[in-house]
Design a protein around this motif. Sequence first.
Motif, PDB file in Angstrom:
ATOM      1  N   ASN A  86       1.048  -1.271  -0.398  1.00  0.00           N
ATOM      2  CA  ASN A  86      -0.146   0.178   0.232  1.00  0.00           C
ATOM      3  C   ASN A  86       0.875   1.155   0.277  1.00  0.00           C
ATOM      4  N   LEU A  87       0.912   2.441  -0.364  1.00  0.00           N
ATOM      5  CA  LEU A  87       1.441   3.544  -0.780  1.00  0.00           C
ATOM      6  C   LEU A  87       0.375   4.779   0.581  1.00  0.00           C
ATOM      7  N   ILE A  88       1.222   5.261   1.451  1.00  0.00           N
ATOM      8  CA  ILE A  88       1.337   5.400   2.831  1.00  0.00           C
ATOM      9  C   ILE A  88       1.889   7.113   2.278  1.00  0.00           C
ATOM     10  N   THR A  89       1.057   7.681   2.610  1.00  0.00           N
ATOM     11  CA  THR A  89       1.066   9.358   2.377  1.00  0.00           C
ATOM     12  C   THR A  89      -0.028  10.140   3.146  1.00  0.00           C
ATOM     13  N   ASP A  90       0.177  10.886   3.981  1.00  0.00           N
ATOM     14  CA  ASP A  90      -0.305  12.133   4.276  1.00  0.00           C
ATOM     15  C   ASP A  90      -0.423  13.640   3.112  1.00  0.00           C
ATOM     16  N   LYS A  91      -0.070  13.391   1.786  1.00  0.00           N
ATOM     17  CA  LYS A  91      -0.480  14.175   0.844  1.00  0.00           C
ATOM     18  C   LYS A  91      -0.969  13.737  -0.177  1.00  0.00           C
ATOM     19  N   PRO A  92      -2.348  13.312  -0.236  1.00  0.00           N
ATOM     20  CA  PRO A  92      -2.551  12.359  -0.726  1.00  0.00           C
ATOM     21  C   PRO A  92      -2.514  12.856  -2.232  1.00  0.00           C
ATOM     22  N   MET A  93      -2.177  11.866  -3.505  1.00  0.00           N
ATOM     23  CA  MET A  93      -2.702  12.920  -5.522  1.00  0.00           C
ATOM     24  C   MET A  93      -4.230  11.351  -5.239  1.00  0.00           C
TER      25      MET A  93
END
Length: 337
Positions: free
Chosen positions: A313-320
């Motif tokens: 899974n891609l983890i980010t708090d700046k989703p695209m």
Amino acid sequence: MCQRHVRGPLVGALLATLVLVGAVVAASASARSGAPAASVKVGLITKDATNPFFVKMRAGATSAAKKLGASLVYAAGKSSSDNAAQIAAIENMTTAGVKGILITVADGKAENAAIAKARKAGVMVIALDTPTVPKSATNALFATNNFNAGVLIGKYARAATQGKTVTIAMLDEHAGSSVGALRHGGFLNGFGIKDGDAQIACVANGEGQTAPSQTAMENCLQKSPNINVVYTINEPSAAGAFTALKNAGKTADDVTVVSVDGGCQGVRNVQAGIIDATSQQYPLLMASKGVAAVVAYAKTGKKVSGYTDTGVNLITDKPMAEVPSKNVAYGLANCWG
């Protein structure tokens, strides 16, 4: 005197009978429950013993072995390219009577001959995380789809820099790393470019470790101070790269850093803005499934084969919007290390 001579043999016979009865009872109990699982030895060989990914993998294997009543035999190289130590470990474990070996190979091909000897001796060999070349060198592969992990962060970096002039640095693991090649190729695919593209200013080997990656990034910045996208093989590498970027006067807003692993420190670095996005994989699952497969082989004689995808899974708090992702809260709930 006569009495002592008679009683001696009687006592000896009685003890022998008791030992025999005990052995029969033990054998009978063993027959009812199957061969004692504790007799099943499972080998685990990782690239090194300090990377949090491998620490978690060992913990997962240890837990699974304990749960299943098996015993774990562990070995690791001194670094991610220590082929000699891995080959020695394969040979030693085979001699020690392991039923199966789980291995994250240091090199796609270097360990193949030793693996072939182990398999010929009846040892089932499962690659964890890192495939051999060819994949058929092992019985099976339990791993993240490392190409897809690279694709995710490549797509993310492309979306995050849309409309900007891009200058890319790529910090790989080392020459011969099959997992490194997959992640590298996946990133390029996701970004929509190929090796040799003019946007790639620097490709260097950081060995998947923090200090060498810092040095590699410093060298890249000397070649091209305008680097604003950094691909890293893993999160320790990303941490080293960020230190070099920070020392060069760059901030988290100046550079998009992407990586692969999903360890707890790595996810915290996403939270802190050091890494913009990371592809999270699940080493505990790889290890526990591997141990279970070896124990099942010991009991049934059935070997696993093919590829088992343990997820990413891609983890980010700046989703695209263009790239599916999970937030840092999810990453922290499912991280390791």
